[in-house]
Each structure stands twice: as C-alpha cells, then as structure tokens.
Design a protein around this motif. Structure first.
Motif, PDB file in Angstrom:
ATOM      1  N   VAL A  42      21.607  79.876  16.232  1.00 44.25           N
ATOM      2  CA  VAL A  42      21.339  79.850  14.386  1.00 44.25           C
ATOM      3  C   VAL A  42      21.516  81.595  14.435  1.00 44.25           C
ATOM      4  O   VAL A  42      21.206  82.163  15.334  1.00 44.25           O
ATOM      5  CB  VAL A  42      20.069  79.649  13.921  1.00 44.25           C
ATOM      6  CG1 VAL A  42      19.228  80.313  15.265  1.00 44.25           C
ATOM      7  CG2 VAL A  42      19.606  79.496  12.792  1.00 44.25           C
ATOM      8  N   THR A  43      22.263  81.682  13.991  1.00 42.92           N
ATOM      9  CA  THR A  43      22.246  82.863  12.981  1.00 42.92           C
ATOM     10  C   THR A  43      21.263  83.057  11.443  1.00 42.92           C
ATOM     11  O   THR A  43      20.815  82.548  11.225  1.00 42.92           O
ATOM     12  CB  THR A  43      23.936  83.158  11.715  1.00 42.92           C
ATOM     13  OG1 THR A  43      24.504  82.011  12.559  1.00 42.92           O
ATOM     14  CG2 THR A  43      23.920  84.341  11.465  1.00 42.92           C
ATOM     15  N   ILE A  44      20.741  84.814  11.970  1.00 47.70           N
ATOM     16  CA  ILE A  44      19.636  85.318  11.450  1.00 47.70           C
ATOM     17  C   ILE A  44      20.139  86.036  10.123  1.00 47.70           C
ATOM     18  O   ILE A  44      21.340  87.104   9.945  1.00 47.70           O
ATOM     19  CB  ILE A  44      18.549  86.285  11.921  1.00 47.70           C
ATOM     20  CG1 ILE A  44      18.616  85.373  13.758  1.00 47.70           C
ATOM     21  CG2 ILE A  44      17.565  86.418  11.209  1.00 47.70           C
ATOM     22  CD1 ILE A  44      17.236  86.728  14.340  1.00 47.70           C
ATOM     23  N   ALA A  45      20.084  85.179   9.016  1.00 39.93           N
ATOM     24  CA  ALA A  45      20.771  85.380   7.484  1.00 39.93           C
ATOM     25  C   ALA A  45      20.825  86.924   7.351  1.00 39.93           C
ATOM     26  O   ALA A  45      19.403  87.456   7.986  1.00 39.93           O
ATOM     27  CB  ALA A  45      19.850  84.573   6.397  1.00 39.93           C
ATOM     28  N   PRO A  46      21.107  87.576   6.414  1.00 41.55           N
ATOM     29  CA  PRO A  46      20.887  89.089   6.666  1.00 41.55           C
ATOM     30  C   PRO A  46      19.893  88.946   5.281  1.00 41.55           C
ATOM     31  O   PRO A  46      18.921  89.684   6.095  1.00 41.55           O
ATOM     32  CB  PRO A  46      21.700  89.407   5.466  1.00 41.55           C
ATOM     33  CG  PRO A  46      23.078  88.674   5.979  1.00 41.55           C
ATOM     34  CD  PRO A  46      22.426  87.000   6.080  1.00 41.55           C
ATOM     35  N   GLU A  47      19.155  87.818   4.675  1.00 44.40           N
ATOM     36  CA  GLU A  47      17.919  87.854   3.597  1.00 44.40           C
ATOM     37  C   GLU A  47      16.708  88.047   5.068  1.00 44.40           C
ATOM     38  O   GLU A  47      15.681  88.746   4.066  1.00 44.40           O
ATOM     39  CB  GLU A  47      18.207  87.360   2.520  1.00 44.40           C
ATOM     40  CG  GLU A  47      19.222  87.108   1.836  1.00 44.40           C
ATOM     41  CD  GLU A  47      20.572  86.785   2.069  1.00 44.40           C
ATOM     42  OE1 GLU A  47      21.805  86.806   1.349  1.00 44.40           O
ATOM     43  OE2 GLU A  47      20.473  86.469   3.382  1.00 44.40           O
ATOM     44  N   THR A  48      17.030  87.107   5.845  1.00 41.65           N
ATOM     45  CA  THR A  48      15.910  87.268   6.558  1.00 41.65           C
ATOM     46  C   THR A  48      15.023  87.700   6.793  1.00 41.65           C
ATOM     47  O   THR A  48      14.589  88.622   7.857  1.00 41.65           O
ATOM     48  CB  THR A  48      16.068  85.591   7.481  1.00 41.65           C
ATOM     49  OG1 THR A  48      16.476  85.233   6.635  1.00 41.65           O
ATOM     50  CG2 THR A  48      14.481  85.336   8.497  1.00 41.65           C
ATOM     51  N   LEU A  49      16.675  88.935   7.729  1.00 38.41           N
ATOM     52  CA  LEU A  49      16.418  90.386   8.977  1.00 38.41           C
ATOM     53  C   LEU A  49      15.984  91.345   7.893  1.00 38.41           C
ATOM     54  O   LEU A  49      15.184  92.355   8.085  1.00 38.41           O
ATOM     55  CB  LEU A  49      17.857  90.684   9.188  1.00 38.41           C
ATOM     56  CG  LEU A  49      18.646  90.070  10.077  1.00 38.41           C
ATOM     57  CD1 LEU A  49      19.805  90.230  10.023  1.00 38.41           C
ATOM     58  CD2 LEU A  49      17.356  90.659  12.081  1.00 38.41           C
ATOM     59  N   LEU A  50      16.009  91.214   6.484  1.00 35.41           N
ATOM     60  CA  LEU A  50      16.079  92.543   6.022  1.00 35.41           C
ATOM     61  C   LEU A  50      14.410  92.032   5.161  1.00 35.41           C
ATOM     62  O   LEU A  50      13.507  93.164   5.026  1.00 35.41           O
ATOM     63  CB  LEU A  50      17.124  92.730   3.914  1.00 35.41           C
ATOM     64  CG  LEU A  50      18.207  92.957   4.071  1.00 35.41           C
ATOM     65  CD1 LEU A  50      18.913  93.252   3.299  1.00 35.41           C
ATOM     66  CD2 LEU A  50      18.090  94.665   4.685  1.00 35.41           C
ATOM     67  N   ALA A  51      13.802  90.684   5.575  1.00 34.53           N
ATOM     68  CA  ALA A  51      12.515  89.959   4.930  1.00 34.53           C
ATOM     69  C   ALA A  51      11.879  90.960   6.107  1.00 34.53           C
ATOM     70  O   ALA A  51      10.842  90.938   5.722  1.00 34.53           O
ATOM     71  CB  ALA A  51      12.170  88.926   4.907  1.00 34.53           C
ATOM     72  N   LEU A  52      12.481  90.297   7.715  1.00 35.33           N
ATOM     73  CA  LEU A  52      11.587  91.429   8.262  1.00 35.33           C
ATOM     74  C   LEU A  52      11.055  92.758   8.396  1.00 35.33           C
ATOM     75  O   LEU A  52      10.472  93.079   9.331  1.00 35.33           O
ATOM     76  CB  LEU A  52      12.102  90.433  10.450  1.00 35.33           C
ATOM     77  CG  LEU A  52      12.212  88.831   9.961  1.00 35.33           C
ATOM     78  CD1 LEU A  52      13.301  88.238  10.691  1.00 35.33           C
ATOM     79  CD2 LEU A  52      10.631  88.788  10.446  1.00 35.33           C
ATOM     80  N   ALA A  53      12.274  92.944   8.088  1.00 31.60           N
ATOM     81  CA  ALA A  53      12.150  94.844   8.149  1.00 31.60           C
ATOM     82  C   ALA A  53      11.023  95.554   7.992  1.00 31.60           C
ATOM     83  O   ALA A  53      10.335  96.153   7.971  1.00 31.60           O
ATOM     84  CB  ALA A  53      13.081  95.759   7.406  1.00 31.60           C
TER      85      ALA A  53
END
Length: 295
Positions: A147-158
C-alpha cells in the motif's frame, strides 16, 4: 502523554543494522562488535530491527534482545526501533514498551497484506503516535507493504506532534519534493541509490544499508550534501554507486552480509526464506568494495 522538551532531530546518516546470525541464533557478540565499529564513524544513529535486520524473521524476544545488545555496545549512539505488524491492538502494546530511555524514535510501516484505505492508514498511524512516548518516523515502503501512503495522507499525519519524519522508499520523486517543500517532516532517503538526489533536493538525511561499508565516507558525503557542497559530495558518491547497485542486485541483506562475512565480521547466514548472495555476486561485490577504497 508528554512530548519531548526539544524538537526531535533525525537528520544525518543512520545505519539500519543487519542482525548477525550463527547456527540459527542471533550472534550477539558479532552484533556488539559491529556497533562498536560503526559508532565512531560520524553516523547520526542506528536503526534496530528494520527490514535490513531481518526483523520479520525474529520473534519479539529476539528483537528485544537485539535492542539491548545494541544499547549496551554503543550507549551514546541514538537508536531507532523498527516496528511492524497487522494487529493494531498488539502494535499499541508494543509501542507502549518503548520510552526515551530505550530509543530515540520508532520507525513504523503501514500494515502489510491488508492494504487499507488512506483513511485506514491515517487512523493506524495516528493511533500509534497517540500511544507512543517517543517520536514516530513513518516508513513509506509500498513494495513491501502493498500500500502506498498518499502525499495528502503524509501531510495530514505531519500535523501530529509525535510524527516527525519519514523514511522515504516510495519511489515517487514528486512526493519526495512535496514533503521536503512542506518542511514539517524530516525526509530521510530510504533507498540507497536515491540518497544523493534526496539530500541534494533538501532532504534531512538517510537510512542507508550500504553505509555498513565505507561508513566514514558515507557520513562525510551526507554532511557535505546537507551543507550544499555538491561537487565535493559528488566526488565521494560516484565511486560508491556501482557498489550500491550491486548490493541490491539480489534481496537485501544477502549481498551485504556476504561482504561483511568476507571481512570476518559475522557468518554469512540468513533466516529462511531469505538466502545468501550467489557466489558470482559475492565475488563481484568484493572487487567493487576494493575499488571504492582506492578512489
């Protein structure tokens, strides 16, 4: 749960340790000697029980013992502990065992095989970060987890105060640049062949298995890149490239362990279903390693 009093910093060169084996058991003597060799060579820290450490083939008792050996052998060197799993409840139990006295941070991947949605990934990592007493580094490695962690998900997790960095094995240069530009997560190159490019773009550091070898050269290169001294860094990097490519010509850490065994640091042994590097590759690696030494 209280946060660290100062911002976490995972910049620089981190070594994802192999786990030496002998006769089917962890060779703690070889592991301790390896840590003592690496510690004074300019590294930022050590990653314990990552994929290079064959963590999936070690049970929890063995993983805990490996961490204790590393801590005893190189107590002044920061440690990141790799954690992976599919059962959130058991993951949270494990996460709660690690305080700042044991590790500087936790490297956590998406649950493999399950292939959750982006909402599921967000919930997974937030729950782990909520439970953690130490900073969390996201491990974006879709070719292992499925599974790929989408850029939007990574930025939300930030936005989470304990999620501070990402080990970037996503294979998406655009996503890497977006994370660097955003600036909230420290971006650590996780693919050895991409270290130069990621740091030249402004990444914070690297977690590089190849840096078990010519470690001081790697550490100097990373430092030069972080200072923007690209021409000097390039002179160190270019001779390393053929060796890096060969170290991943067969599944990691087989080729790396073959070279470390040739140097007398450990047995050339892996746990099934991992296999040792082929004889042809081992011979090629020895030549490439020696060639770097004279450049």
């Amino acid at each position: 749960m209280s946060l660290p009093s100062s911002p976490a910093d995972f910049s620089g060169l981190w070594i994802p340790l192999v786990t030496p084996l002998r006769g089917g058991q962890v060779d703690h003597g070889a592991l301790a000697a390896l840590c003592r060799r690496l510690a004074p060579q300019g590294i930022a820290g050590l990653v314990v029980c990552g994929s290079t450490g064959e963590a999936a083939a070690l049970d929890e008792t063995e993983q805990a013992a490996v961490l204790e050996t590393v801590a005893a052998a190189a107590p002044a060197v920061p440690r990141i502990m790799g954690l992976s799993g599919q059962h959130l409840g058991r993951m949270l139990e494990r996460v709660r065992r690690f305080g700042p006295d044991r590790v500087a941070g936790l490297l956590v991947s998406a649950p493999s095989y399950i292939r959750p949605s982006q909402a599921g990934l967000l919930a997974w990592f937030e729950a782990i970060a909520d439970a953690s007493a130490v900073p969390v580094l996201l491990y974006d490695i879709p070719y292992r987890t499925g599974v790929t962690i989408a850029p939007e998900t990574l930025l939300a997790l930030a936005a989470h105060p304990r999620i501070v960095a990402v080990k970037d094995c996503g294979g998406d240069a655009g996503k890497t640049r977006a994370l660097i530009a955003d600036g909230r997560l420290q971006v650590l190159a996780g693919e050895d062949a991409q270290v130069f490019a990621t740091l030249a773009e402004g990444g914070a550091g690297a977690i590089a298995a190849s840096a078990h070898l010519h470690t001081a050269r790697w550490a100097r290169m990373v430092a030069l890149l972080r200072e923007g001294r690209l021409a000097e860094a390039r002179r160190l990097w270019q001779p390393l490239q053929p060796l890096v490519d060969a170290l991943f010509a067969e599944p990691n850490p087989g080729p790396l362990k073959a070279l470390l065994a040739q140097q007398g640091e450990m047995a050339n042994e892996l746990r099934a279903p991992m296999t040792c590097a082929s004889d042809a590759l081992a011979r090629r690696l020895a030549g490439l390693l020696a060639r770097v030494s004279v450049q």
